[in-house]
Design an enzyme around this catalytic site. Structure first.
Site, PDB file in Angstrom:
ATOM      1  N   ASP A  91       0.981  -1.278   0.084  1.00 12.29           N
ATOM      2  CA  ASP A  91       0.113  -0.124   0.161  1.00 12.29           C
ATOM      3  C   ASP A  91       1.091   1.228  -0.111  1.00 12.29           C
ATOM      4  O   ASP A  91       1.565   1.508   1.007  1.00 12.29           O
ATOM      5  CB  ASP A  91      -0.962  -0.023   1.324  1.00 12.29           C
ATOM      6  CG  ASP A  91      -2.214  -0.864   1.238  1.00 12.29           C
ATOM      7  OD1 ASP A  91      -1.835  -1.670   0.276  1.00 12.29           O
ATOM      8  OD2 ASP A  91      -2.782  -0.899   1.856  1.00 12.29           O
ATOM      9  N   LYS A 153      -7.057   3.260  -2.975  1.00 13.60           N
ATOM     10  CA  LYS A 153      -7.144   3.396  -1.503  1.00 13.60           C
ATOM     11  C   LYS A 153      -7.375   4.735  -1.023  1.00 13.60           C
ATOM     12  O   LYS A 153      -6.975   5.633  -1.403  1.00 13.60           O
ATOM     13  CB  LYS A 153      -6.112   2.580  -0.906  1.00 13.60           C
ATOM     14  CG  LYS A 153      -6.199   2.553   0.716  1.00 13.60           C
ATOM     15  CD  LYS A 153      -5.139   2.016   1.422  1.00 13.60           C
ATOM     16  CE  LYS A 153      -5.269   2.143   2.712  1.00 13.60           C
ATOM     17  NZ  LYS A 153      -3.866   1.316   3.663  1.00 13.60           N
ATOM     18  N   LYS A 182     -10.164   0.333  -2.275  1.00 15.67           N
ATOM     19  CA  LYS A 182     -10.125  -0.145  -0.729  1.00 15.67           C
ATOM     20  C   LYS A 182     -10.495   1.146   0.154  1.00 15.67           C
ATOM     21  O   LYS A 182      -9.905   2.356  -0.083  1.00 15.67           O
ATOM     22  CB  LYS A 182      -8.597  -0.373  -0.338  1.00 15.67           C
ATOM     23  CG  LYS A 182      -8.450  -0.826   0.993  1.00 15.67           C
ATOM     24  CD  LYS A 182      -7.044  -1.141   1.387  1.00 15.67           C
ATOM     25  CE  LYS A 182      -6.811  -1.164   2.770  1.00 15.67           C
ATOM     26  NZ  LYS A 182      -5.349  -1.663   3.160  1.00 15.67           N
TER      27      LYS A 182
END
Length: 222
Positions: A91, A153, A182
């Site tokens: 991430d 995300k 996400k």
């Protein structure tokens, strides 16, 4: 929507600066027990965590976290190091200043470089929605789609606020069909999680849902 199904979408997360190995092990145990999608932990624990869980759950870690203003070279090294230590998912945080300055080519090149390094491992791109305009969020949908990253995300969970229903709905309208979403930060309940999933989120970054489930089930000795 069954709670077990919702938990299967969760990246069970512990990223506090003061986290200890004993706490990381406990989060790993929770992730395995409740069959979450992954455990998301600081890079310094990846090697030990992967050896600890093996293939029982995916190990996710963070790059350029939480501010995103590391140089691309540093993010590339961090990514390579994390993968060598056994990370299954990455991430990364974008350079928000570059986005505000409309240096889109620089951002796109960085994301593409990290995706190349990740190869078949999952890359999620954190854009920190609470700091962005809708125009900037839509632009990031475009750049991430072009780079072929795996996820967009919402948040680090370390800034002014986390995921919102509005942002996930916006992503769903503008992201490429192959890119997943996400939602992370501030997910308070299974009801919230269910709505995020209904709006298009495939992953949820949170620790709260496992804690809620443990309080409900409280199995003997766990």
């Amino acid at each position: 929507m069954e709670k077990e199904y919702i938990l299967s979408k969760v990246d069970h997360t512990l990223l506090k600066q003061q986290s200890t190995w004993d706490e990381i092990k406990a989060v790993c145990d929770d992730a395995v027990y409740y069959n979450t999608a992954s455990v998301c932990i600081p890079p310094s624990f990846v090697d030990r965590a992967k050896k600890y869980v093996g293939n029982k759950t995916a190990v996710c870690t963070v790059i350029g976290f939480p501010n995103g203003y590391n140089t691309t070279a540093v993010k590339e090294y961090e990514t390579k190091d994390a993968l060598e230590n056994g990370a299954d998912e990455i991430d990364m945080v974008i350079n928000i200043g570059d986005l505000k300055s409309r240096e889109y080519d620089k951002i796109e090149k960085e994301i593409c470089n990290l995706k190349r390094i990740c190869d078949n491992k999952i890359l999620k791109v954190i854009i920190e929605t609470c700091l962005l305009t809708n125009e900037e969020k839509i632009k990031m949908c475009e750049l991430i789609t072009r780079c072929g990253a795996d996820y967009i995300k919402t948040s680090t969970g370390f800034s002014a606020s986390g995921a919102t229903f509005e942002d996930v709905a916006l992503f769903s309208e503008h992201i490429g069909s192959q890119i997943k979403i996400k939602a992370a930060g501030g997910i308070q309940s299974f009801e919230d999680a269910e709505k995020f999933i209904a709006l298009g989120a495939s992953r949820l970054g949170t620790s709260r849902l496992v804690k809620l489930m443990k309080n409900e089930t409280n199995p003997n000795g766990y």
